[in-house]
Design a protein around this motif. Sequence first.
Motif, PDB file in Angstrom:
ATOM      1  N   ALA A   1       2.906   5.031   9.538  1.00  0.00           N
ATOM      2  CA  ALA A   1       2.595   5.639   8.244  1.00  0.00           C
ATOM      3  C   ALA A   1       1.775   4.686   7.381  1.00  0.00           C
ATOM      4  O   ALA A   1       0.826   5.098   6.707  1.00  0.00           O
ATOM      5  N   THR A   2       2.125   3.418   7.433  1.00  0.00           N
ATOM      6  CA  THR A   2       1.368   2.409   6.680  1.00  0.00           C
ATOM      7  C   THR A   2      -0.059   2.324   7.208  1.00  0.00           C
ATOM      8  O   THR A   2      -1.012   2.238   6.433  1.00  0.00           O
ATOM      9  N   GLN A   3      -0.215   2.359   8.528  1.00  0.00           N
ATOM     10  CA  GLN A   3      -1.545   2.312   9.121  1.00  0.00           C
ATOM     11  C   GLN A   3      -2.400   3.492   8.672  1.00  0.00           C
ATOM     12  O   GLN A   3      -3.588   3.331   8.378  1.00  0.00           O
TER      13      GLN A   3
ATOM     14  N   LEU B   1      -7.223   2.046  -2.520  1.00  0.00           N
ATOM     15  CA  LEU B   1      -6.260   2.866  -3.245  1.00  0.00           C
ATOM     16  C   LEU B   1      -6.588   2.925  -4.739  1.00  0.00           C
ATOM     17  O   LEU B   1      -6.363   3.950  -5.389  1.00  0.00           O
ATOM     18  N   ILE B   2      -7.147   1.849  -5.280  1.00  0.00           N
ATOM     19  CA  ILE B   2      -7.594   1.884  -6.677  1.00  0.00           C
ATOM     20  C   ILE B   2      -8.756   2.874  -6.807  1.00  0.00           C
ATOM     21  O   ILE B   2      -8.828   3.640  -7.777  1.00  0.00           O
ATOM     22  N   ALA B   3      -9.663   2.883  -5.837  1.00  0.00           N
ATOM     23  CA  ALA B   3     -10.757   3.862  -5.838  1.00  0.00           C
ATOM     24  C   ALA B   3     -10.197   5.276  -5.738  1.00  0.00           C
ATOM     25  O   ALA B   3     -10.671   6.198  -6.417  1.00  0.00           O
ATOM     26  N   LYS B   4      -9.177   5.466  -4.907  1.00  0.00           N
ATOM     27  CA  LYS B   4      -8.539   6.773  -4.778  1.00  0.00           C
ATOM     28  C   LYS B   4      -8.003   7.236  -6.131  1.00  0.00           C
ATOM     29  O   LYS B   4      -8.145   8.413  -6.488  1.00  0.00           O
ATOM     30  N   LEU B   5      -7.420   6.328  -6.877  1.00  0.00           N
ATOM     31  CA  LEU B   5      -6.898   6.652  -8.203  1.00  0.00           C
ATOM     32  C   LEU B   5      -8.015   7.209  -9.093  1.00  0.00           C
ATOM     33  O   LEU B   5      -7.843   8.238  -9.757  1.00  0.00           O
ATOM     34  N   ALA B   6      -9.169   6.551  -9.084  1.00  0.00           N
ATOM     35  CA  ALA B   6     -10.301   7.008  -9.899  1.00  0.00           C
ATOM     36  C   ALA B   6     -10.802   8.375  -9.435  1.00  0.00           C
ATOM     37  O   ALA B   6     -11.092   9.249 -10.258  1.00  0.00           O
ATOM     38  N   ILE B   7     -10.899   8.563  -8.143  1.00  0.00           N
ATOM     39  CA  ILE B   7     -11.396   9.829  -7.603  1.00  0.00           C
ATOM     40  C   ILE B   7     -10.430  10.964  -7.919  1.00  0.00           C
ATOM     41  O   ILE B   7     -10.842  12.055  -8.323  1.00  0.00           O
ATOM     42  N   ARG B   8      -9.143  10.709  -7.769  1.00  0.00           N
ATOM     43  CA  ARG B   8      -8.136  11.730  -8.102  1.00  0.00           C
ATOM     44  C   ARG B   8      -8.160  12.062  -9.589  1.00  0.00           C
ATOM     45  O   ARG B   8      -8.020  13.218  -9.978  1.00  0.00           O
TER      46      ARG B   8
ATOM     47  N   VAL C   1       8.281   1.290  -1.663  1.00  0.00           N
ATOM     48  CA  VAL C   1       8.447   2.312  -0.628  1.00  0.00           C
ATOM     49  C   VAL C   1       8.380   1.619   0.722  1.00  0.00           C
ATOM     50  O   VAL C   1       7.437   0.883   1.003  1.00  0.00           O
ATOM     51  N   GLN C   2       9.380   1.846   1.547  1.00  0.00           N
ATOM     52  CA  GLN C   2       9.394   1.313   2.909  1.00  0.00           C
ATOM     53  C   GLN C   2       8.997   2.441   3.854  1.00  0.00           C
ATOM     54  O   GLN C   2       9.580   3.516   3.806  1.00  0.00           O
ATOM     55  N   GLU C   3       7.987   2.172   4.689  1.00  0.00           N
ATOM     56  CA  GLU C   3       7.520   3.178   5.633  1.00  0.00           C
ATOM     57  C   GLU C   3       7.396   2.569   7.016  1.00  0.00           C
ATOM     58  O   GLU C   3       7.378   1.355   7.171  1.00  0.00           O
TER      59      GLU C   3
ATOM     60  N   CYS D   1       0.813  -1.217   0.000  1.00  0.00           N
ATOM     61  CA  CYS D   1       0.000   0.000   0.000  1.00  0.00           C
ATOM     62  C   CYS D   1       0.845   1.266   0.000  1.00  0.00           C
ATOM     63  O   CYS D   1       0.489   2.238  -0.662  1.00  0.00           O
ATOM     64  N   SER D   2       1.942   1.282   0.700  1.00  0.00           N
ATOM     65  CA  SER D   2       2.787   2.480   0.711  1.00  0.00           C
ATOM     66  C   SER D   2       3.363   2.742  -0.672  1.00  0.00           C
ATOM     67  O   SER D   2       3.371   3.882  -1.151  1.00  0.00           O
ATOM     68  N   SER D   3       3.832   1.688  -1.317  1.00  0.00           N
ATOM     69  CA  SER D   3       4.378   1.829  -2.670  1.00  0.00           C
ATOM     70  C   SER D   3       3.298   2.302  -3.632  1.00  0.00           C
ATOM     71  O   SER D   3       3.517   3.224  -4.432  1.00  0.00           O
TER      72      SER D   3
END
Length: 160
Positions: free
Chosen positions: A127-129, A64-71, A121-123, A28-30
């Motif tokens: 941050a991941t939460q 995150l895929i939904a976020k992509l569409a919304i953005r 990306v390592q977090e 998810c971070s990546s």
Amino acid sequence: MSLGSIFYAVVDNHYVIKFVGEVRLTLCSSLDTHIERILSSDQCDQVLVDLTEATCLDSTTFGLIAKLAIRAKNKEFPTPVLVSTHDDVTKTLLSMGFDHIFVLLESLPKTQCELQHVPVVQESVEATQLRIISAHKILMSLNDSNYEAFNNLISVLEQK
């Protein structure tokens, strides 16, 4: 459990992101960092999500895929296209309301581009939460069913 991969390409302002295997919150971070980088640039003005080789996606990845569409919508791109050839993945997409934010297709358009790995990306755990919480809040905003499904999870995560 096999680790999944995420690939992408940008050709002639067309952004393609491809999910392969089991894509879970460990990426998810990546994924979130990559989405932010691509959509903050002027590299693309159209989006295609390829799930044809994805065997399993968790709710954070869906968020995150939904976020992509919304953005993409906020940037006034054409409605993003999402391709899913697996019945179980497609059923999940439909139940979560993805047909309201994507054009859903059952086959992949031909492409001539080479795909690259999304950079890892390592977090920190914290941050991941926060990314997990954000992804689920996006899902919750899509429909009442998602709100009911993830509301308790978000409450628990926000208390930690």
